[in-house]
Design a protein around this motif. Structure first.
Motif, PDB file in Angstrom:
ATOM      1  N   LEU A  44      20.434  29.539  -5.070  1.00 14.43           N
ATOM      2  CA  LEU A  44      20.244  29.382  -6.518  1.00 14.43           C
ATOM      3  C   LEU A  44      18.779  29.561  -6.900  1.00 14.43           C
ATOM      4  CD1 LEU A  44      22.635  26.409  -7.369  1.00 14.43           C
ATOM      5  CD2 LEU A  44      22.882  28.804  -8.003  1.00 14.43           C
ATOM      6  N   ALA A  45      17.878  29.009  -6.086  1.00 12.52           N
ATOM      7  CA  ALA A  45      16.450  29.178  -6.354  1.00 12.52           C
ATOM      8  C   ALA A  45      16.061  30.652  -6.250  1.00 12.52           C
ATOM      9  CB  ALA A  45      15.631  28.333  -5.383  1.00 12.52           C
ATOM     10  N   ASN A  46      16.601  31.354  -5.267  1.00 13.47           N
ATOM     11  CA  ASN A  46      16.314  32.783  -5.124  1.00 13.47           C
ATOM     12  C   ASN A  46      16.843  33.574  -6.318  1.00 13.47           C
ATOM     13  OD1 ASN A  46      15.087  32.375  -2.667  1.00 13.47           O
ATOM     14  ND2 ASN A  46      16.894  32.901  -1.464  1.00 13.47           N
ATOM     15  N   ILE A  47      18.048  33.241  -6.759  1.00 17.08           N
ATOM     16  CA  ILE A  47      18.641  33.934  -7.901  1.00 17.08           C
ATOM     17  C   ILE A  47      17.806  33.700  -9.155  1.00 17.08           C
ATOM     18  CG2 ILE A  47      20.630  33.919  -9.466  1.00 17.08           C
ATOM     19  CD1 ILE A  47      22.377  33.456  -6.949  1.00 17.08           C
ATOM     20  N   GLN A  48      17.368  32.466  -9.366  1.00 14.04           N
ATOM     21  CA  GLN A  48      16.544  32.170 -10.537  1.00 14.04           C
ATOM     22  C   GLN A  48      15.227  32.930 -10.481  1.00 14.04           C
ATOM     23  OE1 GLN A  48      16.379  27.898 -10.455  1.00 14.04           O
ATOM     24  NE2 GLN A  48      18.223  27.674 -11.698  1.00 14.04           N
ATOM     25  N   GLY A  49      14.633  33.017  -9.290  1.00 12.58           N
ATOM     26  CA  GLY A  49      13.400  33.783  -9.139  1.00 12.58           C
ATOM     27  C   GLY A  49      13.616  35.252  -9.455  1.00 12.58           C
ATOM     28  N   LEU A  50      14.719  35.807  -8.979  1.00  8.25           N
ATOM     29  CA  LEU A  50      15.022  37.207  -9.267  1.00  8.25           C
ATOM     30  C   LEU A  50      15.281  37.418 -10.759  1.00  8.25           C
ATOM     31  CD1 LEU A  50      17.315  38.100  -6.228  1.00  8.25           C
ATOM     32  CD2 LEU A  50      14.997  38.934  -6.676  1.00  8.25           C
ATOM     33  N   MET A  51      15.930  36.462 -11.390  1.00 14.32           N
ATOM     34  CA  MET A  51      16.184  36.577 -12.832  1.00 14.32           C
ATOM     35  C   MET A  51      14.874  36.577 -13.612  1.00 14.32           C
ATOM     36  SD  MET A  51      19.600  34.208 -13.327  1.00 14.32           S
ATOM     37  CE  MET A  51      19.343  34.059 -15.067  1.00 14.32           C
ATOM     38  N   HIS A  52      13.934  35.693 -13.231  1.00  9.46           N
ATOM     39  CA  HIS A  52      12.646  35.658 -13.920  1.00  9.46           C
ATOM     40  C   HIS A  52      11.883  36.965 -13.707  1.00  9.46           C
ATOM     41  CE1 HIS A  52      12.894  31.606 -15.389  1.00  9.46           C
ATOM     42  NE2 HIS A  52      13.105  31.117 -14.184  1.00  9.46           N
ATOM     43  N   GLU A  53      11.940  37.472 -12.493  1.00 12.85           N
ATOM     44  CA  GLU A  53      11.255  38.739 -12.200  1.00 12.85           C
ATOM     45  C   GLU A  53      11.871  39.892 -12.995  1.00 12.85           C
ATOM     46  OE1 GLU A  53      10.277  41.615  -8.387  1.00 12.85           O
ATOM     47  OE2 GLU A  53      10.889  39.547  -8.044  1.00 12.85           O
ATOM     48  N   ALA A  54      13.201  39.943 -13.059  1.00 11.30           N
ATOM     49  CA  ALA A  54      13.877  40.999 -13.822  1.00 11.30           C
ATOM     50  C   ALA A  54      13.551  40.881 -15.312  1.00 11.30           C
ATOM     51  CB  ALA A  54      15.388  40.930 -13.598  1.00 11.30           C
ATOM     52  N   GLU A  55      13.508  39.662 -15.824  1.00  9.15           N
ATOM     53  CA  GLU A  55      13.171  39.453 -17.233  1.00  9.15           C
ATOM     54  C   GLU A  55      11.735  39.897 -17.512  1.00  9.15           C
ATOM     55  OE1 GLU A  55      13.224  35.820 -20.539  1.00  9.15           O
ATOM     56  OE2 GLU A  55      13.648  35.403 -18.431  1.00  9.15           O
ATOM     57  N   TYR A  56      10.821  39.610 -16.582  1.00 14.17           N
ATOM     58  CA  TYR A  56       9.434  40.031 -16.737  1.00 14.17           C
ATOM     59  C   TYR A  56       9.329  41.554 -16.767  1.00 14.17           C
ATOM     60  CZ  TYR A  56       4.596  41.028 -15.530  1.00 14.17           C
ATOM     61  OH  TYR A  56       3.331  41.532 -15.519  1.00 14.17           O
ATOM     62  N   VAL A  57      10.014  42.229 -15.847  1.00  9.32           N
ATOM     63  CA  VAL A  57       9.981  43.691 -15.798  1.00  9.32           C
ATOM     64  C   VAL A  57      10.592  44.275 -17.070  1.00  9.32           C
ATOM     65  CG1 VAL A  57      10.905  45.722 -14.585  1.00  9.32           C
ATOM     66  CG2 VAL A  57       9.934  43.823 -13.283  1.00  9.32           C
ATOM     67  N   TYR A  58      11.692  43.702 -17.528  1.00 11.75           N
ATOM     68  CA  TYR A  58      12.333  44.170 -18.762  1.00 11.75           C
ATOM     69  C   TYR A  58      11.384  44.044 -19.947  1.00 11.75           C
ATOM     70  CZ  TYR A  58      15.267  44.067 -22.911  1.00 11.75           C
ATOM     71  OH  TYR A  58      15.783  44.289 -24.164  1.00 11.75           O
ATOM     72  N   ASN A  59      10.769  42.869 -20.100  1.00  8.96           N
ATOM     73  CA  ASN A  59       9.866  42.646 -21.230  1.00  8.96           C
ATOM     74  C   ASN A  59       8.638  43.551 -21.154  1.00  8.96           C
ATOM     75  OD1 ASN A  59      11.481  40.730 -22.460  1.00  8.96           O
ATOM     76  ND2 ASN A  59      10.507  39.019 -21.404  1.00  8.96           N
ATOM     77  N   LYS A  60       8.124  43.751 -19.966  1.00  4.53           N
ATOM     78  CA  LYS A  60       6.964  44.623 -19.804  1.00  4.53           C
ATOM     79  C   LYS A  60       7.319  46.061 -20.183  1.00  4.53           C
ATOM     80  CE  LYS A  60       3.671  46.166 -16.329  1.00  4.53           C
ATOM     81  NZ  LYS A  60       3.298  46.172 -14.932  1.00  4.53           N
ATOM     82  N   THR A  61       8.464  46.539 -19.706  1.00  2.15           N
ATOM     83  CA  THR A  61       8.904  47.899 -20.029  1.00  2.15           C
ATOM     84  C   THR A  61       9.155  48.045 -21.527  1.00  2.15           C
ATOM     85  OG1 THR A  61       9.939  48.033 -17.860  1.00  2.15           O
ATOM     86  CG2 THR A  61      10.619  49.668 -19.476  1.00  2.15           C
ATOM     87  N   ARG A  62       9.771  47.051 -22.111  1.00  3.56           N
ATOM     88  CA  ARG A  62      10.055  47.078 -23.554  1.00  3.56           C
ATOM     89  C   ARG A  62       8.755  47.130 -24.350  1.00  3.56           C
ATOM     90  NH1 ARG A  62      11.237  42.574 -27.107  1.00  3.56           N
ATOM     91  NH2 ARG A  62      12.328  43.335 -28.921  1.00  3.56           N
ATOM     92  N   LYS A  63       7.778  46.322 -23.946  1.00  4.20           N
ATOM     93  CA  LYS A  63       6.494  46.310 -24.629  1.00  4.20           C
ATOM     94  C   LYS A  63       5.793  47.673 -24.505  1.00  4.20           C
ATOM     95  CE  LYS A  63       3.429  43.245 -23.229  1.00  4.20           C
ATOM     96  NZ  LYS A  63       2.325  42.306 -22.993  1.00  4.20           N
ATOM     97  N   GLU A  64       5.867  48.278 -23.334  1.00  2.00           N
ATOM     98  CA  GLU A  64       5.259  49.596 -23.140  1.00  2.00           C
ATOM     99  C   GLU A  64       5.920  50.645 -24.033  1.00  2.00           C
ATOM    100  OE1 GLU A  64       5.647  50.260 -18.949  1.00  2.00           O
ATOM    101  OE2 GLU A  64       3.953  48.966 -18.450  1.00  2.00           O
ATOM    102  N   LEU A  65       7.240  50.591 -24.154  1.00  2.00           N
ATOM    103  CA  LEU A  65       7.943  51.551 -25.015  1.00  2.00           C
ATOM    104  C   LEU A  65       7.585  51.354 -26.481  1.00  2.00           C
ATOM    105  CD1 LEU A  65      11.470  51.611 -23.324  1.00  2.00           C
ATOM    106  CD2 LEU A  65       9.759  53.433 -23.344  1.00  2.00           C
ATOM    107  N   ILE A  66       7.510  50.114 -26.918  1.00  2.00           N
ATOM    108  CA  ILE A  66       7.145  49.825 -28.308  1.00  2.00           C
ATOM    109  C   ILE A  66       5.725  50.295 -28.577  1.00  2.00           C
ATOM    110  CG2 ILE A  66       6.654  47.951 -29.941  1.00  2.00           C
ATOM    111  CD1 ILE A  66       9.052  46.456 -28.686  1.00  2.00           C
ATOM    112  N   THR A  67       4.820  50.021 -27.633  1.00  2.00           N
ATOM    113  CA  THR A  67       3.433  50.467 -27.806  1.00  2.00           C
ATOM    114  C   THR A  67       3.360  51.990 -27.882  1.00  2.00           C
ATOM    115  OG1 THR A  67       2.650  48.531 -26.598  1.00  2.00           O
ATOM    116  CG2 THR A  67       1.117  50.370 -26.801  1.00  2.00           C
ATOM    117  N   ALA A  68       4.109  52.694 -27.024  1.00  2.00           N
ATOM    118  CA  ALA A  68       4.116  54.163 -27.048  1.00  2.00           C
ATOM    119  C   ALA A  68       4.644  54.685 -28.377  1.00  2.00           C
ATOM    120  CB  ALA A  68       4.953  54.696 -25.888  1.00  2.00           C
TER     121      ALA A  68
END
Length: 103
Positions: A53-77
């Motif tokens: 469960l701890a590993n899954i939560q860590g992966l979820m946070h990492e995926a959310e971070y990557v998603y938000n970063k990519t989204r921000k880059e697209l909006i900025t572009a």
């Protein structure tokens, strides 16, 4: 050998009671060992599930971070593209471009 020692010190009823107690104690010791074994197996499973469960939560946070970063880059572009287009449209005009013309 034990029967003779107990037989001399104890009566027949006492000897039977002592033997019954010994058998009961031995049975309870075996039952206790089996119970501890089963409980330790369950505890190991619980620890493994908690770690997963701890590993899954860590992966979820990492995926959310990557998603938000990519989204921000697209909006900025997209914003840079819009601003660049607006600058090109207003390059030769003194009055600029009205909102209606731009949108």
């Amino acid at each position: 050998y034990q029967r003779r020692v107990h037989g001399t010190a104890l009566g027949e009823k006492d000897e039977v009671a002592l033997e019954d107690f010994y058998n009961f104690h031995a049975t309870m010791s075996i039952l206790n060992a089996a119970s501890e074994n089963e409980l330790s197996e369950y505890a190991a499973r619980i620890v493994a599930v908690e770690n997963q469960l701890a590993n899954i939560q860590g992966l979820m946070h990492e995926a959310e971070y990557v998603y938000n970063k990519t989204r921000k880059e697209l909006i900025t572009a997209e914003l840079l593209e819009i601003i660049g287009t607006m600058i090109v449209m207003t390059a030769g005009k003194k009055g600029g471009v009205s909102k209606e013309q731009f949108w």
